[in-house]
Design an enzyme around this catalytic site. Structure first.
Site: not given
Length: 448
Positions: A183, A185-187, A190, A205, A299
């Site tokens: 999926g 992520g915000g950064m 992954v 990641k 976070d």
């Protein structure tokens, strides 16, 4: 051999920079604000503002505008002010600021300057000068920088991943074989991967830095992130290794089969009270341990809460522990505050906006409570869909959240009180620590 940093290092190199905001008109003419790292600067009449104009300039709103700085990047966001914010005479909702730009609100004008930090030799010369000569040289350096009028790099909008499938764009990471994507992520993205040395499955990641940093920036970031490998707890996702692969930073972490809490919400809707409280109590156990070692997550949100096991026997683990703090403190992150509304912003405590560089354990407590609120109601603390983007920051800073029982009346009154205490805007009014918050939640976990 250290991995190549080609693609991460600016073509012409970047000297250390400072962003300077100087008040050149208005009641506070002559005041100067200097920023050497990632920070936020709020201007307005409210007590949370860094530059307050409560009476001297009546045209300012409580939270008028905010400037996010991560030298050499600099962005202004109007906070839904009544009389507006102007950059070079033009009213703006947001603007990527450049050297020499003029910011006006009411009768106050600030000038933006991008200043090169003196090298070591210049520092020694300045330190050896009398104070008057030192100020004259510093002033000359500032004027010289202004006369050059360099352009600040324009911060791109939200990064668009290309249209090819994640499988087609999977990176080549030393020592790992990509199995499949897990999926976004915000950064970054992954992947599920297998380590070449032992076949261990890991969550890989990858982060593409928002701003090209120097070799020194990258190595400092990896060195500081490497400290996170010290965290060993049953409710914390373990970091294994990290490094550089082409233009990407990568982090090999413990793979947790199952789903994250945001996926649980999409699949099942609001969670049962006992189930949600039990998962968050796992989070608070992890925080109690990490805070005791001096680590802050910074976070916490449903997407970073990984859940495995059958209902009734589920185990929750916190992912990305401390990674956001290290990344956002680095020049590599660029400007981050106005991420999408479904990301970090809805869980962000007020002090993480006003005191960006010093988020503490009580900040994690707020974000954990906001996560529990979301798990129980499938709603955010505020009705974000009704809030213009320009007003979202002031909403967090100034307004109380919607009472959780207005979202879901069957939530026990005692539980609502526990949650809202953790959501107090004044950190000193929250629970004493993660352990105290967990103790207050336990009676509602269904475990006796």
């Amino acid at each position: 051999m250290r991995p190549s940093l080609a693609g991460l290092v600016p073509a012409h190199g970047e000297l250390p920079m400072k962003v300077v905001l100087e008040v050149i008109e208005g009641p506070h003419r002559g005041r100067t604000f200097v920023f050497e790292g990632h920070d936020h600067f709020i201007v307005g009449r409210a007590s949370c503002a860094h530059f307050r104009l409560p009476k001297q300039d009546p045209y300012f709103s409580r939270v008028h505008f905010m400037v996010e700085v991560n030298p050499p990047c600099c962005r202004l966001v109007d906070a839904g002010s009544t009389n507006g914010t102007r950059v070079n005479g033009q009213r703006v909702a947001s603007a990527d600021l450049q050297h020499g730009d003029l910011i006006q609100g009411g009768d106050t004008v600030l000038r933006v300057s991008l200043v090169r930090e003196p090298d070591a030799a210049e520092e020694l010369v300045l330190q050896g000068d009398p104070p008057v000569a030192r100020r004259a040289k510093a002033s000359a350096k500032l004027e010289d920088t202004r006369s050059c009028q360099p352009r600040l790099p324009v911060k791109p909008g939200p990064r668009r991943f290309d249209n090819r499938s994640l499988e087609e764009t999977a990176p080549a990471v030393p020592g790992c074989r990509i199995v499949r994507p897990l999926g976004r992520g915000g950064m970054g993205i992954v992947y599920l991967a297998a380590r070449s040395c032992d076949g261990l499955q890991v969550a890989l990641k990858t982060i593409k830095p928002a701003f090209a940093g120097s070799d020194q920036d990258v190595q400092r970031f990896l060195r500081e992130a490497g400290i996170l490998r010290q965290l060993r707890h049953p409710h914390i996702v373990e970091f294994y290794e990290m490094g550089v692969a082409g233009e990407l930073l990568y982090f090999a972490m413990e793979y947790v089969p199952g789903s994250d809490a945001s996926q649980l919400l999409r699949t099942h809707g609001p969670l049962a009270v006992g189930r949600a409280v039990r998962l968050v109590c796992h989070v608070l156990e992890a925080l109690q341990y990490a805070h005791g070692l001096g680590f802050v997550h910074r976070d916490i949100k449903p997407a970073n809460l990984l859940v495995s096991g059958e209902p009734g026997f589920e185990v929750a683990k916190l992912a990305d522990f401390g990674l956001a703090r290290v990344y956002h403190a680095s020049p590599l992150s660029g400007l981050t505050i106005l991420g999408d509304v479904g990301g970090t912003l809805p869980y962000m405590p007020p002090e993480q906006i006003t005191d960006f560089r010093r988020a503490n354990p009580l900040s994690d407590q707020y974000a954990t409570a906001a996560t529990l609120y979301r798990l129980l109601t499938e709603r955010y603390l505020f009705d974000w869909h009704l809030v213009p983007e320009s007003q979202r920051l002031s909403k967090i800073l100034l307004d109380p959240p919607v009472p959780i029982r207005a979202r879901r009346p069957d939530i026990p009154e005692g539980l609502a009180q526990v949650i809202h205490r953790a959501l107090e805007k004044d950190p000193s009014c929250r629970h004493a620590d993660a352990a105290a918050f967990r103790d207050a939640l336990l009676p509602f976990s269904g475990e006796h």
